[in-house]
Design a protein around this motif. Structure first.
Motif, PDB file in Angstrom:
ATOM      1  N   ASP A  52      -1.273  -4.668   3.021  1.00  0.00           N
ATOM      2  CA  ASP A  52      -0.551  -4.371   4.255  1.00  0.00           C
ATOM      3  C   ASP A  52       0.675  -5.253   4.476  1.00  0.00           C
ATOM      4  O   ASP A  52       1.264  -5.238   5.555  1.00  0.00           O
ATOM      5  N   GLU A  97      -1.605 -13.581 -16.268  1.00  0.00           N
ATOM      6  CA  GLU A  97      -2.233 -12.539 -15.450  1.00  0.00           C
ATOM      7  C   GLU A  97      -1.638 -11.177 -15.766  1.00  0.00           C
ATOM      8  O   GLU A  97      -2.362 -10.171 -15.841  1.00  0.00           O
ATOM      9  N   MET A 146       1.218   4.255  -2.651  1.00  0.00           N
ATOM     10  CA  MET A 146       0.925   5.610  -2.152  1.00  0.00           C
ATOM     11  C   MET A 146       1.957   6.617  -2.663  1.00  0.00           C
ATOM     12  O   MET A 146       1.610   7.740  -3.048  1.00  0.00           O
ATOM     13  N   PHE A 177       0.829  -1.202   0.000  1.00  0.00           N
ATOM     14  CA  PHE A 177       0.000   0.000   0.000  1.00  0.00           C
ATOM     15  C   PHE A 177       0.869   1.259   0.000  1.00  0.00           C
ATOM     16  O   PHE A 177       0.656   2.180  -0.791  1.00  0.00           O
ATOM     17  N   LEU A 226       4.718 -10.748  -7.445  1.00  0.00           N
ATOM     18  CA  LEU A 226       3.959  -9.694  -6.773  1.00  0.00           C
ATOM     19  C   LEU A 226       4.771  -8.417  -6.640  1.00  0.00           C
ATOM     20  O   LEU A 226       4.241  -7.314  -6.723  1.00  0.00           O
ATOM     21  N   ALA A 244      -5.294  -7.941  -1.549  1.00  0.00           N
ATOM     22  CA  ALA A 244      -5.079  -8.875  -0.438  1.00  0.00           C
ATOM     23  C   ALA A 244      -3.709  -8.689   0.210  1.00  0.00           C
ATOM     24  O   ALA A 244      -3.482  -9.126   1.332  1.00  0.00           O
ATOM     25  N   TYR A 245      -2.793  -8.034  -0.500  1.00  0.00           N
ATOM     26  CA  TYR A 245      -1.429  -7.888   0.024  1.00  0.00           C
ATOM     27  C   TYR A 245      -1.125  -6.459   0.443  1.00  0.00           C
ATOM     28  O   TYR A 245       0.023  -6.123   0.720  1.00  0.00           O
ATOM     29  N   GLY A 299      -6.579  -2.674  -6.376  1.00  0.00           N
ATOM     30  CA  GLY A 299      -7.652  -3.569  -6.808  1.00  0.00           C
ATOM     31  C   GLY A 299      -7.473  -3.964  -8.269  1.00  0.00           C
ATOM     32  O   GLY A 299      -7.559  -5.140  -8.619  1.00  0.00           O
ATOM     33  N   LEU A 300      -7.174  -2.967  -9.089  1.00  0.00           N
ATOM     34  CA  LEU A 300      -6.980  -3.219 -10.516  1.00  0.00           C
ATOM     35  C   LEU A 300      -5.842  -4.216 -10.742  1.00  0.00           C
ATOM     36  O   LEU A 300      -5.912  -5.077 -11.610  1.00  0.00           O
ATOM     37  N   ALA A 301      -4.787  -4.091  -9.940  1.00  0.00           N
ATOM     38  CA  ALA A 301      -3.613  -4.940 -10.119  1.00  0.00           C
ATOM     39  C   ALA A 301      -3.733  -6.260  -9.367  1.00  0.00           C
ATOM     40  O   ALA A 301      -2.797  -7.057  -9.372  1.00  0.00           O
ATOM     41  N   GLY A 302      -4.880  -6.483  -8.714  1.00  0.00           N
ATOM     42  CA  GLY A 302      -5.066  -7.734  -7.974  1.00  0.00           C
ATOM     43  C   GLY A 302      -4.191  -7.813  -6.740  1.00  0.00           C
ATOM     44  O   GLY A 302      -3.745  -8.882  -6.344  1.00  0.00           O
ATOM     45  N   ARG A 356       2.612   0.933  -8.692  1.00  0.00           N
ATOM     46  CA  ARG A 356       3.201   2.169  -8.191  1.00  0.00           C
ATOM     47  C   ARG A 356       3.401   3.183  -9.325  1.00  0.00           C
ATOM     48  O   ARG A 356       3.096   4.365  -9.177  1.00  0.00           O
ATOM     49  N   ARG A 397       4.422  -6.662  -9.730  1.00  0.00           N
ATOM     50  CA  ARG A 397       3.094  -6.068  -9.863  1.00  0.00           C
ATOM     51  C   ARG A 397       2.971  -4.813  -8.987  1.00  0.00           C
ATOM     52  O   ARG A 397       2.316  -3.849  -9.379  1.00  0.00           O
ATOM     53  N   GLY A 406      -4.531 -14.127  -8.770  1.00  0.00           N
ATOM     54  CA  GLY A 406      -4.628 -13.411 -10.042  1.00  0.00           C
ATOM     55  C   GLY A 406      -5.212 -12.025  -9.852  1.00  0.00           C
ATOM     56  O   GLY A 406      -5.698 -11.702  -8.768  1.00  0.00           O
ATOM     57  N   PRO A 407      -5.173 -11.205 -10.898  1.00  0.00           N
ATOM     58  CA  PRO A 407      -5.780  -9.889 -10.800  1.00  0.00           C
ATOM     59  C   PRO A 407      -7.284 -10.012 -10.542  1.00  0.00           C
ATOM     60  O   PRO A 407      -7.891 -10.996 -10.938  1.00  0.00           O
ATOM     61  N   ALA A 408      -7.821  -9.046  -9.860  1.00  0.00           N
ATOM     62  CA  ALA A 408      -9.254  -9.077  -9.554  1.00  0.00           C
ATOM     63  C   ALA A 408     -10.057  -9.130 -10.849  1.00  0.00           C
ATOM     64  O   ALA A 408      -9.712  -8.473 -11.826  1.00  0.00           O
ATOM     65  N   ARG A 425      -5.723  -4.444 -19.584  1.00  0.00           N
ATOM     66  CA  ARG A 425      -6.682  -3.623 -18.839  1.00  0.00           C
ATOM     67  C   ARG A 425      -6.159  -2.202 -18.642  1.00  0.00           C
ATOM     68  O   ARG A 425      -6.936  -1.252 -18.591  1.00  0.00           O
TER      69      ARG A 425
END
Lengths: 251, 332
Positions: A133, A176, A102, A98, A143, A130-131, A124-127, A151, A146, B329-331, A183
């Motif tokens: 924090d 992915e 930022m 995050f 990751l 969940a990570y 969210g866009l980059a999936g 960033r 990503r 995977g991406p959302a 996207r």
């Protein structure tokens, strides 16, 4: 044809006796995905570094939206609207995913609360939600790459330069990442130039491909044109690959 | 509010209450003096924390700004009769100017030039003041004694007013650190510490932000020097430009935990207590045993807890973040 977003004109960069880029000329048009390929040491990353101001080219010009940005420092290039990732991943260690994003988002949103909103959207866009924090130090390479992409996206660029974002990923992760690049263009309208080694990725994804060899542009065109260019095959792809790719009929 | 946040907030409130009540209960001058020193060094450790902790640029010459604050305050009072509070503000401006003059050339190049330059500057400024008759030279300046008052920042019968002023200044610097940590500045400073090239690629003018960080450090450190000059009422180059001050400030921050707000405060409590404690217990031996023991204790803490006391406390409270991370995977 619309006006080009990025124009690189006769760009040359020398390291001692080595000409890493020799009078390279090409243009990128708004909304394109352009693949930049070539064997190791062809000067692809050098070209990125010249465009983004990390290197100062010995000759030639770089224009972005018609403005000459040759020799601008990297931060000014970014503020003009060009974001990049690095070949060797350079996430901010000791910060969470995050916080990494930022830093990018704060460029156009000085208010931390608003930047946090942008950050959540991009994560969210980059999936990566969940990570969010997790400290990036402990994330696997896929990751980390990503996070770095997210960033740079967060700086709100018009042009995104991706330096081997697919390298070191397994086929599923690669797929992915391909989806993500699609996207980025479709949903954010960002033009993409990507340096890539993985042919299965770059060919179907790119509208246009530029081939560098020993610092010189040897070919440029639609993927199916480039793939059959004898000089490109000789320099880089290998005849076996051309045969296989042609048979698969991917493009 | 979540229960997890309520407890620390309550603890913080109690701590603050305790600190406010302390001088009313403990009226002896010496314990109050130790507390004032703790506040002063916590404040300067927090000042160093901005350039050294957040922005990751090691400054080893903060005494430069401590001295600039002290001398500016004392000279404006002596020659123009200006209130020390005015001197404090002018001192901070002077400190900012000097920090930009030193920082600009250093921050434009890579490497450890900055750390070395800060030590050099410390020595140069100390030498200039030692040989400068107008500011008292090596003899120093006795601060003109004024009637006791808040405006004069002088109190002769009790240390308690100094205690509250130092506490207030510390609280101000703590709040500033918290704000910096959460603002764009803090994110940019930490990005610069982690990877300067990546920071530049994200549009951060790293020279500018390092200068901002260093100027903040310089200004806050000079406030400490201004306060000190009015507290001790005598300054000379060896006491306010001492390299040992520069070192202690770094030690306080590093030992407590760099880049955190609690770190320098905890570091100051431990180091000042150790230094005063060993001096009281062993200082009379005439063999500098207190200094030796103090040094050994500092070494022991550094070896046992290289990431600072704060990291150690966090390690006890929460398991390290090493859990397996699965790739999703991406959302969709």
């Amino acid at each position: 044809m619309p006006d080009p977003l990025l124009e690189v004109e006769r760009l040359s960069k020398r390291f001692g006796g080595l000409l890493a880029n020799q009078e390279v000329t090409f243009s990128v048009y708004p909304g394109e995905i352009v693949g930049l390929i070539g064997p190791n040491g062809a000067g692809k990353t050098t070209l990125f570094n010249c465009i983004t101001g990390f290197y100062r080219p010995e000759g030639g010009r770089v224009r972005f939206e018609g403005v000459d940005i040759t020799g601008w420092p990297p931060d000014r290039v970014c503020r003009a609207g060009i974001a990049r990732t690095f070949q060797v991943v350079r996430v901010f260690r000791g910060l969470t995913a995050f916080e990494n994003v930022m830093v990018g988002a704060l460029l156009r949103n000085p208010n931390p609360a608003r930047a946090a909103g942008v950050t959540r959207h991009i994560l969210g866009l980059a999936g990566l939600s969940a990570y969010a924090d997790e400290l990036v130090d402990g994330l696997p390479i896929a990751l980390k790459k990503r996070v770095e992409l997210a960033r740079s996206l967060a700086t709100g660029p018009k042009l995104l330069l991706l330096d081997e974002v697919m390298a070191g990923l397994n086929p599923k992760e690669r797929q992915e990442a391909v989806e993500l690049v699609r996207r980025i263009r479709a949903e954010l309208g960002i033009t993409v130039v990507m340096v890539e080694h993985v042919m299965e990725v770059v060919m179907p994804l790119s509208d246009r491909v530029i081939v560098l060899d020993f610092g010189v542009k040897i070919a440029e065109g639609r993927p199916e044109e480039v793939i059959n260019n004898p000089e490109v095959i000789k320099a880089y792809l290998g005849e076996r690959y051309a045969a296989r790719f042609g048979r698969l009929g991917g493009v | 509010m979540v229960r997890g946040k309520l407890l620390p907030a309550a603890a913080l409130g109690l701590l603050l209450l305790g600190l406010i009540v302390f001088p009313l209960v403990v009226t002896l001058p010496y314990p109050q003096h130790v507390m004032i020193l703790i506040f002063l060094y916590a404040m300067m450790g927090l000042a160093w924390n901005i350039i050294g902790g957040y922005a990751g640029q090691v400054s080893l010459g903060d005494a430069t700004y401590f001295g600039i604050g002290a001398y500016t305050t004392v000279i404006l009072l002596r020659d123009l009769g200006l209130s020390p509070w005015v001197g404090m503000a002018v001192g901070a401006v002077n400190a900012v100017i000097v920090s930009v003059i030193l920082g600009y050339p250093c921050f434009r190049v890579r490497g450890h030039y900055f750390a070395i330059a800060t030590i050099a500057l410390n020595e140069i400024v100390a030498t200039i003041f030692t040989n400068w008759e107008y500011v008292g030279g090596a003899v120093g300046i006795y601060v003109p004694i004024l009637p006791e008052s808040f405006v004069n920042l002088q109190f002769h019968r009790s240390k308690t007013p100094y205690y509250y002023i130092a506490l207030g200044m510390l609280i101000g610097v703590v709040l500033l650190n918290v704000w910096v940590g959460r603002s764009r500045l803090g994110y940019y400073f930490r990005a610069i510490r982690a990877d300067q090239d990546a920071a530049r690629s994200l549009g951060i003018d790293i020279t500018r932000y390092k200068l901002i960080a260093y100027a903040m450090t310089a200004a806050l450190t000079s406030l400490g020097g201004s306060f000190y000059s009015m507290y001790v009422l005598y300054i000379d180059p060896t006491s306010v430009f001492a390299f040992s001050i520069s070192l202690l400030v770094v030690l306080v921050a590093v030992l407590g935990g760099v880049g955190t707000v609690a770190g320098p405060v905890i570091g100051s409590i431990i180091l000042i207590s150790l230094s005063e404690g060993t001096r009281v217990l062993l200082g009379g031996t005439g063999r500098a045993l207190d200094v030796a023991i103090y040094g050994l204790l500092v070494m022991a803490i550094s070896v046992l807890q290289p990431y600072g006391i704060v990291a150690w406390i966090r390690g006890l409270r929460r398991p390290p973040k090493t859990r397996e991370v699965k790739v999703a995977g991406p959302a969709a």
